[in-house]
Design a protein around this motif. Structure first.
Motif, PDB file in Angstrom:
ATOM      1  N   LEU A 177       0.843  -1.198   0.000  1.00  0.00           N
ATOM      2  CA  LEU A 177       0.000   0.000   0.000  1.00  0.00           C
ATOM      3  C   LEU A 177       0.879   1.249   0.000  1.00  0.00           C
ATOM      4  O   LEU A 177       1.806   1.363   0.802  1.00  0.00           O
ATOM      5  CB  LEU A 177      -0.900   0.022   1.239  1.00  0.00           C
ATOM      6  N   PRO A 178       0.602   2.219  -0.876  1.00  0.00           N
ATOM      7  CA  PRO A 178       1.346   3.479  -0.817  1.00  0.00           C
ATOM      8  C   PRO A 178       0.918   4.280   0.415  1.00  0.00           C
ATOM      9  O   PRO A 178      -0.262   4.324   0.759  1.00  0.00           O
ATOM     10  CB  PRO A 178       0.940   4.191  -2.110  1.00  0.00           C
ATOM     11  N   PHE A 179       1.870   4.913   1.095  1.00  0.00           N
ATOM     12  CA  PHE A 179       1.505   5.692   2.276  1.00  0.00           C
ATOM     13  C   PHE A 179       2.582   6.721   2.581  1.00  0.00           C
ATOM     14  O   PHE A 179       3.728   6.605   2.151  1.00  0.00           O
ATOM     15  CB  PHE A 179       1.310   4.785   3.497  1.00  0.00           C
ATOM     16  N   VAL A 180       2.166   7.727   3.326  1.00  0.00           N
ATOM     17  CA  VAL A 180       3.062   8.729   3.893  1.00  0.00           C
ATOM     18  C   VAL A 180       2.770   8.765   5.386  1.00  0.00           C
ATOM     19  O   VAL A 180       1.616   8.608   5.797  1.00  0.00           O
ATOM     20  CB  VAL A 180       2.836  10.116   3.260  1.00  0.00           C
ATOM     21  N   THR A 181       3.800   8.947   6.200  1.00  0.00           N
ATOM     22  CA  THR A 181       3.603   8.951   7.648  1.00  0.00           C
ATOM     23  C   THR A 181       3.829  10.324   8.245  1.00  0.00           C
ATOM     24  O   THR A 181       4.576  11.156   7.707  1.00  0.00           O
ATOM     25  CB  THR A 181       4.562   7.968   8.344  1.00  0.00           C
ATOM     26  N   GLY A 182       3.174  10.531   9.371  1.00  0.00           N
ATOM     27  CA  GLY A 182       3.424  11.701  10.209  1.00  0.00           C
ATOM     28  C   GLY A 182       3.471  11.246  11.650  1.00  0.00           C
ATOM     29  O   GLY A 182       2.607  10.485  12.089  1.00  0.00           O
ATOM     30  N   VAL A 183       4.490  11.678  12.391  1.00  0.00           N
ATOM     31  CA  VAL A 183       4.685  11.231  13.769  1.00  0.00           C
ATOM     32  C   VAL A 183       4.780  12.445  14.682  1.00  0.00           C
ATOM     33  O   VAL A 183       5.379  13.470  14.323  1.00  0.00           O
ATOM     34  CB  VAL A 183       5.966  10.383  13.910  1.00  0.00           C
ATOM     35  N   ALA A 184       4.179  12.312  15.873  1.00  0.00           N
ATOM     36  CA  ALA A 184       4.285  13.373  16.868  1.00  0.00           C
ATOM     37  C   ALA A 184       4.453  12.764  18.250  1.00  0.00           C
ATOM     38  O   ALA A 184       3.803  11.771  18.582  1.00  0.00           O
ATOM     39  CB  ALA A 184       3.051  14.267  16.840  1.00  0.00           C
ATOM     40  N   ASN A 185       5.323  13.366  19.041  1.00  0.00           N
ATOM     41  CA  ASN A 185       5.475  13.015  20.446  1.00  0.00           C
ATOM     42  C   ASN A 185       4.799  14.092  21.280  1.00  0.00           C
ATOM     43  O   ASN A 185       5.179  15.266  21.213  1.00  0.00           O
ATOM     44  CB  ASN A 185       6.955  12.914  20.815  1.00  0.00           C
ATOM     45  N   GLY A 186       3.798  13.704  22.036  1.00  0.00           N
ATOM     46  CA  GLY A 186       3.035  14.666  22.817  1.00  0.00           C
ATOM     47  C   GLY A 186       2.876  14.229  24.260  1.00  0.00           C
ATOM     48  O   GLY A 186       3.566  13.327  24.736  1.00  0.00           O
ATOM     49  N   ILE A 187       1.941  14.871  24.941  1.00  0.00           N
ATOM     50  CA  ILE A 187       1.626  14.546  26.331  1.00  0.00           C
ATOM     51  C   ILE A 187       0.120  14.439  26.478  1.00  0.00           C
ATOM     52  O   ILE A 187      -0.645  14.956  25.660  1.00  0.00           O
ATOM     53  CB  ILE A 187       2.198  15.596  27.304  1.00  0.00           C
ATOM     54  N   THR A 188      -0.300  13.731  27.528  1.00  0.00           N
ATOM     55  CA  THR A 188      -1.720  13.412  27.694  1.00  0.00           C
ATOM     56  C   THR A 188      -2.477  14.427  28.527  1.00  0.00           C
ATOM     57  O   THR A 188      -3.708  14.442  28.534  1.00  0.00           O
ATOM     58  CB  THR A 188      -1.866  12.041  28.350  1.00  0.00           C
ATOM     59  N   ARG A 189      -1.769  15.262  29.273  1.00  0.00           N
ATOM     60  CA  ARG A 189      -2.371  16.292  30.105  1.00  0.00           C
ATOM     61  C   ARG A 189      -1.500  17.543  30.000  1.00  0.00           C
ATOM     62  O   ARG A 189      -0.468  17.524  29.325  1.00  0.00           O
ATOM     63  CB  ARG A 189      -2.457  15.856  31.576  1.00  0.00           C
ATOM     64  N   ALA A 190      -1.889  18.584  30.674  1.00  0.00           N
ATOM     65  CA  ALA A 190      -1.019  19.752  30.723  1.00  0.00           C
ATOM     66  C   ALA A 190       0.301  19.366  31.375  1.00  0.00           C
ATOM     67  O   ALA A 190       0.333  18.547  32.299  1.00  0.00           O
ATOM     68  CB  ALA A 190      -1.695  20.880  31.503  1.00  0.00           C
ATOM     69  N   ARG A 191       1.398  19.963  30.901  1.00  0.00           N
ATOM     70  CA  ARG A 191       2.727  19.550  31.349  1.00  0.00           C
ATOM     71  C   ARG A 191       2.923  19.721  32.853  1.00  0.00           C
ATOM     72  O   ARG A 191       3.734  19.033  33.472  1.00  0.00           O
ATOM     73  CB  ARG A 191       3.791  20.345  30.605  1.00  0.00           C
ATOM     74  N   TYR A 192       2.154  20.650  33.467  1.00  0.00           N
ATOM     75  CA  TYR A 192       2.313  20.928  34.886  1.00  0.00           C
ATOM     76  C   TYR A 192       1.346  20.139  35.758  1.00  0.00           C
ATOM     77  O   TYR A 192       1.408  20.217  36.986  1.00  0.00           O
ATOM     78  CB  TYR A 192       2.104  22.433  35.155  1.00  0.00           C
TER      79      TYR A 192
END
Length: 440
Positions: free
Chosen positions: A345-360
């Motif tokens: 299957l042809p595809f392009v990816t996008g990746v992100a590293n995030g957080i689940t709540r406010a950082r504080y």
């Protein structure tokens, strides 16, 4: 109207209840080879690991409740054959039983490796709850265990056994856990977590023999012998479709029963649902088998309603999934890079590293989201995620995104909830979509 259901799992009881709801006057009879019906096999590892306090918590209803619903369940009963011409089944101890409509919900078996010594005591197939109760008592005295291949339940059993202070070695022919489903970058935190917990990980290796006199004492592998008092089989699920095949009902490429949108088989009076059936994938149209309990239950309801005279169709699947592995949650939708590449299957990816709540906010946890999109249509075709929380909700949402054809351009500008305790300012799904759109 007499509707016979073979199988007492999620699909079978879903079909029986839905049939009774569609036509309260219908006679609904369920046959199961086990002592119980409608419990959650997926919960068994968490009882073993002491996250759930007892096996009784896994039962969805009592036997008396099924009687009250008018569903006649025959326990510990074997259906030996089906005759579609006379519309009868042969039941051991009961003889021939007629039906107007038949629902096959015969479930799955482990694809047990052909390994010498497989008949020894001490080899555990995590499936039946009564057997699990016996195994749980035995685990108190077990010091060493080998997990053979890293299927989903085996992934959970690795952590469960370590929670019981049992020495665990995972032996898997793949290059990383669940290599046919999960991408290496997504499962890497789980692998590290297991290593830190003392699990011995042997990837690219094979179990070659189980050894002992009457019960298991050690396991031979491609890298040497291991002491082991139990071996947990974690191989793939395969459809339990032998009964259908012997009746002349058409099987497909997965070995599962071929069904149409109404879950009717090649015989117009026979339906199939759950792990014994194969369902087309919404993106690739490749037939799939062996999905989750929620898929089995939904298919059972469709089959039961239609068997009782109703009209409902089952959509192709996009397979949102998720699970706990070690201290991490992993999940996704449809394909990761590994599987999409294997399917061409042809595809392009996008990746992100995030957080689940406010950082504080206390308890904030990391989360990584990877999205796959078709470069020509810009539609989502898959997703993979790993994090400390919030995987299930995102997988459910992305499953609808794939099903409805929402583009990654829309995801890149999605609205999201911001509340410090439950959601960060920047939604990781949107961040991954923005990275993907930038590539496109």
């Amino acid at each position: 109207m007499k509707i016979v259901v073979i199988g007492g799992g999620a699909a079978g009881l879903g079909a029986a209840g839905a049939a009774k709801g569609q036509d309260p006057s219908a006679q609904v009879v369920v046959y199961t080879e086990y002592e119980d019906v409608a419990y959650s096999p997926c919960g068994i590892p968490f009882v073993h690991g002491r996250e759930i306090e007892s096996f009784e918590k896994l039962f969805l209803a009592t036997k008396e409740q099924y009687v009250a619903q008018g569903i006649d369940v025959h326990y510990e009963t074997t259906v030996e054959s089906i005759d579609t011409r006379s519309k009868t089944i042969k039941v051991r101890g009961e003889g021939e039983v007629g039906y107007d409509k038949l629902v096959l919900a015969t479930g799955w078996n482990y694809d047990t490796p052909d390994i010498p010594g497989a008949e020894l005591g001490g080899i555990y197939h995590v499936k039946n709850i009564r057997a699990a109760m016996e195994w749980d008592r035995r685990l108190d005295d077990v010091r060493s265990a080998v997990v053979v291949e890293s299927g989903p339940i085996a992934m959970e059993m690795v952590s469960a056994l370590r929670h019981r202070d049992i020495e665990v070695t995972l032996v898997d022919p793949g290059p990383w856990p669940m290599a046919d489903v999960i991408d290496p970058d997504i499962v890497e935190p789980v692998r590290k977590d297991w290593e830190e917990a003392g699990v011995s990980l042997k990837f690219g290796e094979h179990v070659t023999a189980f050894n002992g006199t009457d019960t298991l004492t050690h396991v031979s592998t491609s890298f040497g012998d291991l002491p082991a008092e139990i071996a947990v089989i974690g191989s793939h699920k395969v459809p339990n479709s032998a009964l259908a095949q012997s009746a002349g009902i058409k099987l497909g490429s997965t070995g599962g029963v071929v069904v149409g949108p109404e879950l009717r088989t090649s015989d117009p009076d026979v339906y199939a649902a759950g792990d014994c059936a194969e369902i087309p994938h919404g993106v690739s149209n490749v037939p799939l088998q062996g999905l989750s309990g929620s898929h089995a239950y939904a298919q059972g309801k469709t089959a039961g309603i239609n068997a009782a005279g109703g009209t409902r169709t089952h959509n192709p699947v996009y397979v949102p999934w998720g699970m706990l592995a070690g201290s991490w949650m992993i999940g996704g939708v449809s394909f990761g890079e590994t599987l999409a590449t294997a399917l061409g299957l042809p595809f392009v990816t996008g990746v992100a590293n995030g957080i689940t709540r406010a950082r504080y906010y206390p308890g904030v946890k990391p989360i990584t989201v990877k999205l796959l999109a078709d470069p020509s249509t810009r539609r989502l075709i898959g997703a993979q995620m790993v994090g400390g929380e919030g995987i299930k909700e995102r997988a459910d949402f992305l499953g609808i995104v794939a099903r409805t054809g929402i583009t990654v351009d829309t995801l890149a500008t999605m609205e999201n909830v911001y509340s410090p305790a439950i959601g960060a300012l920047n939604e990781p799904i949107a961040m991954a979509a923005q990275a993907l759109v930038a590539k496109l």
